[in-house]
Each structure stands twice: as structure tokens, then as C-alpha cells.
Enzyme design. Structure first.
Site, PDB file in Angstrom:
ATOM      1  N   ASP A  64      -3.471  16.161   4.122  1.00  8.46           N
ATOM      2  CA  ASP A  64      -2.923  14.811   4.214  1.00  8.46           C
ATOM      3  C   ASP A  64      -4.090  13.851   4.422  1.00  8.46           C
ATOM      4  OD1 ASP A  64      -1.772  12.379   4.933  1.00  8.46           O
ATOM      5  OD2 ASP A  64      -0.024  13.373   5.803  1.00  8.46           O
ATOM      6  N   TYR A 157       3.062  -2.599  -0.445  1.00  9.11           N
ATOM      7  CA  TYR A 157       2.417  -1.920  -1.580  1.00  9.11           C
ATOM      8  C   TYR A 157       1.453  -2.882  -2.281  1.00  9.11           C
ATOM      9  CZ  TYR A 157       1.827   0.654  -5.961  1.00  9.11           C
ATOM     10  OH  TYR A 157       1.286   1.308  -7.049  1.00  9.11           O
TER      11      TYR A 157
HETATM   12  P1  NAI Z   1       3.100  10.214  -7.700  1.00  7.87           P
HETATM   13  O1  NAI Z   1       3.991  10.070  -6.523  1.00  7.87           O
HETATM   14  O2  NAI Z   1       3.598  10.923  -8.914  1.00  7.87           O
HETATM   15  O3  NAI Z   1       1.719  10.901  -7.276  1.00  7.87           O
HETATM   16  C1  NAI Z   1       1.067  10.566  -6.099  1.00  7.87           C
HETATM   17  C2  NAI Z   1       0.553  11.839  -5.461  1.00  7.87           C
HETATM   18  O4  NAI Z   1      -0.232  11.467  -4.325  1.00  7.87           O
HETATM   19  C3  NAI Z   1       1.674  12.766  -4.965  1.00  7.87           C
HETATM   20  O5  NAI Z   1       1.473  14.078  -5.470  1.00  7.87           O
HETATM   21  C4  NAI Z   1       1.547  12.711  -3.443  1.00  7.87           C
HETATM   22  O6  NAI Z   1       1.872  13.934  -2.812  1.00  7.87           O
HETATM   23  C5  NAI Z   1       0.068  12.355  -3.275  1.00  7.87           C
HETATM   24  N1  NAI Z   1      -0.187  11.684  -2.002  1.00  7.87           N
HETATM   25  C6  NAI Z   1       0.280  10.492  -1.593  1.00  7.87           C
HETATM   26  N2  NAI Z   1      -0.167  10.225  -0.362  1.00  7.87           N
HETATM   27  C7  NAI Z   1      -0.934  11.278   0.033  1.00  7.87           C
HETATM   28  C8  NAI Z   1      -1.647  11.599   1.203  1.00  7.87           C
HETATM   29  N3  NAI Z   1      -1.642  10.801   2.273  1.00  7.87           N
HETATM   30  N4  NAI Z   1      -2.324  12.760   1.254  1.00  7.87           N
HETATM   31  C9  NAI Z   1      -2.325  13.599   0.201  1.00  7.87           C
HETATM   32  N5  NAI Z   1      -1.646  13.360  -0.941  1.00  7.87           N
HETATM   33  C10 NAI Z   1      -0.954  12.206  -1.011  1.00  7.87           C
HETATM   34  O7  NAI Z   1       2.641   8.715  -8.075  1.00  7.87           O
HETATM   35  P2  NAI Z   1       1.980   8.102  -9.394  1.00  7.87           P
HETATM   36  O8  NAI Z   1       2.973   7.200 -10.002  1.00  7.87           O
HETATM   37  O9  NAI Z   1       1.321   9.150 -10.200  1.00  7.87           O
HETATM   38  O10 NAI Z   1       0.867   7.172  -8.744  1.00  7.87           O
HETATM   39  C11 NAI Z   1      -0.459   7.600  -8.553  1.00  7.87           C
HETATM   40  C12 NAI Z   1      -1.292   6.398  -8.122  1.00  7.87           C
HETATM   41  O11 NAI Z   1      -1.238   5.403  -9.143  1.00  7.87           O
HETATM   42  C13 NAI Z   1      -0.795   5.734  -6.845  1.00  7.87           C
HETATM   43  O12 NAI Z   1      -1.905   5.266  -6.098  1.00  7.87           O
HETATM   44  C14 NAI Z   1       0.021   4.571  -7.379  1.00  7.87           C
HETATM   45  O13 NAI Z   1       0.116   3.526  -6.456  1.00  7.87           O
HETATM   46  C15 NAI Z   1      -0.821   4.177  -8.580  1.00  7.87           C
HETATM   47  N6  NAI Z   1      -0.096   3.413  -9.588  1.00  7.87           N
HETATM   48  C16 NAI Z   1       1.027   3.935 -10.192  1.00  7.87           C
HETATM   49  C17 NAI Z   1       1.684   3.197 -11.140  1.00  7.87           C
HETATM   50  C18 NAI Z   1       2.898   3.706 -11.832  1.00  7.87           C
HETATM   51  O14 NAI Z   1       3.561   2.890 -12.503  1.00  7.87           O
HETATM   52  N7  NAI Z   1       3.225   4.965 -11.747  1.00  7.87           N
HETATM   53  C19 NAI Z   1       1.230   1.852 -11.528  1.00  7.87           C
HETATM   54  C20 NAI Z   1       0.031   1.429 -10.854  1.00  7.87           C
HETATM   55  C21 NAI Z   1      -0.596   2.184  -9.915  1.00  7.87           C
END
Ligand code: NAI
Length: 261
Positions: A64, A157
């Protein structure tokens, strides 16, 4: 050797168990990088590591990123293995609505928790791994187009993604003399589970069907197609490559033209 050949290089990817982080890991694996994958979801991370280990040298770390102790333990283990981190990809993040109208007792802690998860974690991991990043290494932080504008009901966010751009620009100055580049990527809407959850929350608040929300988003993009995780991953490859050696302190938008600046 192609400039996008990362053979012999190690790339650290956070949030690698799903969504965009997984696509980034896949892209670097395809281009020969060794990978240190981090996520707090052990089952999903193990499945990703198993899938990619046929094409790349992978080590998975379940931790984490809000825990200084767990980050320090990771840094120690990489140091003991004499890992040089060519690229640190700070991608992990969470998102949920935090409207001002929510006055429940846990509303303020939820607001702070999001900032802590998305921003403090980046600072902590970067600080811990910095001694392992050589000259010509780089750091790439995941921001968002929401790091460049405001969005009702998502202030925590949005503030976290603005903060990540500020962190990126400051560290670009702090580390530039060591030859380390620091950039941010700002994706538009990317069809991942997390983003679709936010989309549904927004649709509910607006009293609109989800399909209409998606149509409205696409109407704001010059290329009216929903982005997928793989559409974002290529920008990380480019920024970590020798093609980007003069690029630092930037927030690169990847949004099918939703944001132009
Ligand atoms: P997701 O939820 O599919 O993947 C995020 C991953 O980060 C998850 O596997 C989660 O377990 C891990 N995670 C989160 N906090 C954690 C922590 N404290 N310690 C360890 N692991 C942790 O999300 P997604 O959509 O792939 O997003 C990835 C990044 O891209 C994020 O930073 C999000 O804010 C950013 N983002 C996403 C967009 C979208 O439309 N999907 C648009 C712009 C930015």
C-alpha cells in the site's frame, strides 16, 4: 538498437494490477524492460505478473503506497538487488466523488484520504526510490485532464491531480541538475472500471442515462472515440525513451483532443 528498446532497463510501475497501469506494464514488457510492479491488490497483481513473465523479467510487490514502512521495505529490497530504476511510473490512484453537500462525519476524512492516497504516496515513493534512479533516469506521474480544470463534486480528485502537476514541475527543477527528468501525463476519459464508476456517479447526479453521458463526453473530443488504456501507455514509453531527453516539467495531455492547450 531502437530508441524504444528498453532491454536491460528496469521500470517501476505503480497501480500495475489493472487499467492504465496494466497497459503501461504491458507496453514496457513488450519493449524489453524488466519490471517491478506495485499494487495493493495481491490477486490481480499476481495474475498480471504471471501473464507478463513469459515476455519480461517481472517482480511483483504487493504494498500500500500510503504506508511509509512498506515503501521503505520496498526500497531496501530493490537496493539489495542492486536495481537501477530507469523509469519510475507513479500511476496508482483512486477516484470518488466528494461533493461539498456531503456533510456526513466521514466526508472530511474521505477528502483527505484521497489526497493522501494520490499525492502523498507519490512523494513518498519518489523520495524512497530516488537513490536508485541514475542520471538519465526519469519519473512520470499520472495526472489527468482534471488536473487542468475544475469538475463539480470531484474536488478532492481534481485537487489531487492539480497537485501532481505541481509536484512534477517542482521536482523537474529539483532533479534536473542530476539529469533526471520529471513529467506528468494527463489522460482524458479512459474506459477503465474506475472511470466508469465515476461516469455512473456523474450520470446519476445529473439524472441522465450513462449512454448519454458517454455521448456528451465524446462530443467534446476532436476524435469522438472512447480512449482505452493502451492509448495512454505509448506516451509513457515515449517519455521514458531517448526521444524525450529534452522534455521535463511538462504535463502531456492525451485526450483525443478534449483538451487543447
Ligand atoms: P484502476 O482503478 O483501474 O487502477 C488503479 C490501480 O492503482 C488499482 O489496481 C489499485 O489497486 C492501485 N492503487 C490505488 N491506490 C493504491 C495504493 N495506495 N497502493 C497501491 N496500489 C494502489 O484506475 P485507472 O483508471 O487505471 O487509473 C490509473 C491512474 O490513471 C489513476 O491515477 C487515475 O487517477 C489516472 N487517470 C485515469 C483516467 C481514466 O479515465 N481512467 C483519466 C485520467 C487519469
Amino acid at each position: 538498437m531502437s530508441a524504444l528498446d528498453f532491454s536491460g532497463r528496469t521500470v517501476v510501475v505503480t497501480g500495475a494490477a489493472s487499467g492504465i497501469g496494466l497497459a503501461i506494464a504491458e507496453a514496457f514488457a513488450k519493449h524489453g524492460a524488466g519490471l517491478e510492479l506495485i499494487d495493493r491488490n495481491p490477486e490481480a497483481l499476481a495474475a498480471v505478473a504471471q501473464r507478463l513473465e513469459t515476455s519480461a523479467d517481472i517482480t511483483a510487490h504487493t504494498l500500500d503506497l500510503t504506508s511509509t514502512e512498506q515503501i521503505d521495505a520496498l526500497a531496501n529490497s530493490l537496493q539489495q538487488r542492486r536495481i537501477n530504476v530507469h523509469a519510475l511510473i507513479n500511476n496508482a490512484g483512486i477516484e470518488y466523488p466528494t461533493p461539498l453537500s456531503d456533510t456526513a462525519t466521514d466526508a472530511a476524512p474521505r477528502w483527505s484520504r484521497l489526497l493522501h492516497n494520490n499525492v502523498d504516496s507519490m512523494y513518498l515513493l519518489t523520495r524512497a526510490l530516488l537513490p536508485l534512479i541514475p542520471k538519465s533516469g526519469c519519473i512520470i506521474n499520472q495526472s489527468s485532464i482534471w488536473g487542468l480544470s475544475g469538475v463539480a463534486d470531484f474536488s478532492a480528485y481534481v485537487a489531487s491531480k492539480h497537485a501532481i502537476i505541481g509536484l512534477t514541475r517542482s521536482l523537474a527543477w529539483e532533479l534536473g541538475k542530476q539529469g533526471i527528468r520529471v513529467n506528468a501525463v494527463c489522460p482524458g476519459w479512459v474506459a477503465t472500471e474506475a472511470a466508469m464508476r465515476s461516469m455512473r456517479a456523474m450520470a446519476e447526479t445529473a439524472g441522465k442515462p450513462e449512454a448519454q453521458m458517454i455521448a456528451e463526453i465524446l462530443a467534446q473530443q476532436a476524435i469522438p472515440e472512447l480512449l482505452g488504456p493502451a492509448d495512454i501507455a505509448g506516451t509513457f514509453l515515449f517519455l521514458a525513451s531517448p526521444y524525450a531527453l529534452a522534455i521535463t516539467g511538462q504535463a502531456i495531455v492525451v485526450s483525443n483532443g478534449e483538451v487543447m492547450h
